[in-house]
Design a protein around this motif. Structure first.
Motif, mmCIF file in Angstrom:
data_model
loop_
_atom_site.group_PDB
_atom_site.id
_atom_site.type_symbol
_atom_site.label_atom_id
_atom_site.label_comp_id
_atom_site.label_asym_id
_atom_site.label_seq_id
_atom_site.Cartn_x
_atom_site.Cartn_y
_atom_site.Cartn_z
ATOM 1 N N THR A 79 21.918 27.254 -3.164
ATOM 2 C CA THR A 79 22.414 27.952 -4.360
ATOM 3 C C THR A 79 22.248 29.464 -4.184
ATOM 4 O O THR A 79 23.171 30.241 -4.456
ATOM 5 C CB THR A 79 21.645 27.465 -5.607
ATOM 6 O OG1 THR A 79 21.947 26.084 -5.790
ATOM 7 C CG2 THR A 79 22.027 28.237 -6.856
ATOM 8 N N ASN A 123 32.830 34.756 -9.087
ATOM 9 C CA ASN A 123 32.684 33.308 -9.278
ATOM 10 C C ASN A 123 31.768 33.074 -10.474
ATOM 11 O O ASN A 123 30.653 33.596 -10.519
ATOM 12 C CB ASN A 123 32.053 32.670 -8.040
ATOM 13 C CG ASN A 123 33.064 32.382 -6.960
ATOM 14 O OD1 ASN A 123 33.439 31.246 -6.745
ATOM 15 N ND2 ASN A 123 33.522 33.437 -6.278
ATOM 16 N N GLU A 168 27.811 27.971 -13.340
ATOM 17 C CA GLU A 168 27.386 27.084 -14.429
ATOM 18 C C GLU A 168 26.422 26.053 -13.854
ATOM 19 O O GLU A 168 26.667 25.499 -12.769
ATOM 20 C CB GLU A 168 28.592 26.354 -15.023
ATOM 21 C CG GLU A 168 29.566 27.267 -15.746
ATOM 22 C CD GLU A 168 29.047 27.718 -17.113
ATOM 23 O OE1 GLU A 168 28.650 26.861 -17.901
ATOM 24 O OE2 GLU A 168 29.041 28.932 -17.370
ATOM 25 N N SER A 182 23.597 19.946 -11.049
ATOM 26 C CA SER A 182 24.760 20.490 -10.347
ATOM 27 C C SER A 182 24.834 21.985 -10.584
ATOM 28 O O SER A 182 24.589 22.455 -11.710
ATOM 29 C CB SER A 182 26.066 19.871 -10.864
ATOM 30 O OG SER A 182 26.151 18.535 -10.455
ATOM 31 N N VAL A 183 25.168 22.719 -9.530
ATOM 32 C CA VAL A 183 25.465 24.151 -9.662
ATOM 33 C C VAL A 183 26.944 24.308 -9.330
ATOM 34 O O VAL A 183 27.387 23.906 -8.248
ATOM 35 C CB VAL A 183 24.607 25.008 -8.711
ATOM 36 C CG1 VAL A 183 24.870 26.490 -8.961
ATOM 37 C CG2 VAL A 183 23.134 24.693 -8.893
ATOM 38 N N ILE A 184 27.688 24.848 -10.295
ATOM 39 C CA ILE A 184 29.144 24.955 -10.148
ATOM 40 C C ILE A 184 29.513 26.433 -9.997
ATOM 41 O O ILE A 184 29.103 27.268 -10.823
ATOM 42 C CB ILE A 184 29.849 24.354 -11.382
ATOM 43 C CG1 ILE A 184 29.433 22.882 -11.525
ATOM 44 C CG2 ILE A 184 31.368 24.502 -11.281
ATOM 45 C CD1 ILE A 184 29.691 22.300 -12.899
ATOM 46 N N ALA A 198 32.754 28.586 -10.057
ATOM 47 C CA ALA A 198 34.175 28.432 -10.414
ATOM 48 C C ALA A 198 34.892 29.780 -10.322
ATOM 49 O O ALA A 198 34.494 30.750 -10.976
ATOM 50 C CB ALA A 198 34.287 27.885 -11.836
ATOM 51 N N ARG A 214 36.870 25.799 -6.692
ATOM 52 C CA ARG A 214 35.576 25.545 -7.334
ATOM 53 C C ARG A 214 34.660 24.867 -6.312
ATOM 54 O O ARG A 214 35.100 23.954 -5.602
ATOM 55 C CB ARG A 214 35.802 24.617 -8.539
ATOM 56 C CG ARG A 214 34.621 24.491 -9.430
ATOM 57 C CD ARG A 214 35.006 23.920 -10.781
ATOM 58 N NE ARG A 214 35.283 22.486 -10.733
ATOM 59 C CZ ARG A 214 36.428 21.916 -11.056
ATOM 60 N NH1 ARG A 214 37.450 22.656 -11.454
ATOM 61 N NH2 ARG A 214 36.594 20.613 -10.986
ATOM 62 N N GLU A 228 31.008 22.781 -6.001
ATOM 63 C CA GLU A 228 29.956 22.134 -6.786
ATOM 64 C C GLU A 228 28.873 21.634 -5.838
ATOM 65 O O GLU A 228 29.166 20.867 -4.925
ATOM 66 C CB GLU A 228 30.533 20.963 -7.578
ATOM 67 C CG GLU A 228 31.601 21.406 -8.577
ATOM 68 C CD GLU A 228 32.071 20.285 -9.503
ATOM 69 O OE1 GLU A 228 33.015 20.516 -10.250
ATOM 70 O OE2 GLU A 228 31.476 19.179 -9.443
ATOM 71 N N THR A 276 25.500 19.443 -5.747
ATOM 72 C CA THR A 276 24.880 18.448 -6.645
ATOM 73 C C THR A 276 23.729 17.712 -5.973
ATOM 74 O O THR A 276 23.812 17.369 -4.793
ATOM 75 C CB THR A 276 25.942 17.413 -7.086
ATOM 76 O OG1 THR A 276 26.945 18.091 -7.833
ATOM 77 C CG2 THR A 276 25.339 16.317 -7.951
#
Ligand code: NAD
Length: 266
Positions: free
Chosen positions: A135, A146, A149, A216-218, A220, A225, A227, A229
């Motif tokens: 992350t 980006n 979320e 989860s780190v998204i 976007a 996108r 993700e 997880t």
């Protein structure tokens, strides 16, 4: 490598004993419980769901530290403080999973780390620690266009939100971007909130059933996108990571280390 487990009859203690007994090149030297515990004298293998084969649960913590190359501690803050002092006295590597330590209690861990290798983590799951590192790296590479979320789901009994791990993921993302999470965190959205603010890191929380922990780190952006997880289905992942940390301590210089050191994330 000789490993001792303090709090060996606890939920994590039993898993740790099982993990050590199954580990190549590892010997479970023994395990302790507090004076007065109903488990004193019980067979540790049996407590861990294996055939009775010893060793037995004792209260002799000093002897356990003297006989071990590393001791793993998932107990209570007051007990961990005493164990940290013993680790320093006996030159025994120390792996600390106990959470909720006060500042003075944390200071005893830091004091021990001046004479032995200590690994401390609020979450010993290798997967979660990998997710934290990925992350931070991803946030650093992608930049602020980006939107980040963080989504987490836990069982229906969990009382705090977002989870400590979700917040740690938020801090990792913020650190990758070179910002402070407190300045960009958006934790509650309800009603007419207006458009998303540039640079915010958003959190969303789901609760239900018996979910051990999903995160989860998204990231976007316009047109794509990403993700990242992690899904936990058993608490054994914490035992697995803690035993890996204990192995890693062999031959390490004194110091306070984190799982990112064990996994080689810098
Ligand atoms: P638990 O209550 O089931 O086990 C704790 C054990 O420690 C008990 O058996 C207790 O009798 C024993 N103990 C207490 N005082 C002692 C002493 N002086 N000497 C020896 N043993 C003593 O709790 P648990 O669910 O196994 O969790 C233990 C700790 O680990 C908690 O702080 C929890 O938050 C933390 N934890 C951390 C992680 C992580 O990845 N870092 C994961 C799970 C749990």
């Amino acid at each position: 490598m000789k490993i001792g487990i303090v709090g060996c009859a606890g939920r994590m203690g039993r898993m740790l004993c099982k993990e050590v007994m199954a580990g190549d090149g590892l010997e479970l030297v023994g395990g302790t419980e507090y004076d007065g515990s109903e488990f004193i004298g019980a067979d540790i293998s049996e407590l861990s769901g294996l055939h009775p084969a010893g060793p037995m649960v004792t209260t002799d913590t000093a002897a356990l530290f003297a006989a071990s190359d590393a001791v793993i501690d998932f107990t209570l803050p007051e007990a961990t403080t005493h164990h940290a002092e013993l680790a320093g006295e006996h030159g025994t590597a120390f792996v600390v999973g106990t959470t909720g330590l006060s500042s003075p209690q944390q200071a005893t861990i830091e004091a021990a780390a001046r004479s032995v290798a200590v690994v401390q983590a609020a979450n010993f799951s290798i997967g979660v620690n990998l997710l934290l590192g990925l992350t931070e790296q991803t946030a650093g590479v992608l930049g602020a266009d980006n939107d980040i979320e963080i989504l987490e789901m836990h069982h229906r009994h969990k009382v705090d939100a977002p989870s400590g791990t979700a917040l740690a993921l938020g801090r990792a993302a913020a650190s990758g971007r070179g910002v402070n999470l407190d300045d960009v965190s958006d934790r509650v959205r309800d009603g007419h909130t207006g458009a998303r603010k540039d640079g915010d890191i958003g959190f969303a929380t789901l609760r239900g059933g018996d979910v051990v922990g999903d995160h989860s780190v998204i990231f976007a952006a316009e047109g794509e996108r990403i993700e990242l997880t992690h899904k936990a289905s058993s608490r054994s992942i914490f035992a697995n990571g803690a035993v890996r940390a204990a192995r890693w301590c062999e031959g390490k210089a004194p110091g306070l280390y984190a799982m990112r050191d064990v996994l080689g994330f810098k």
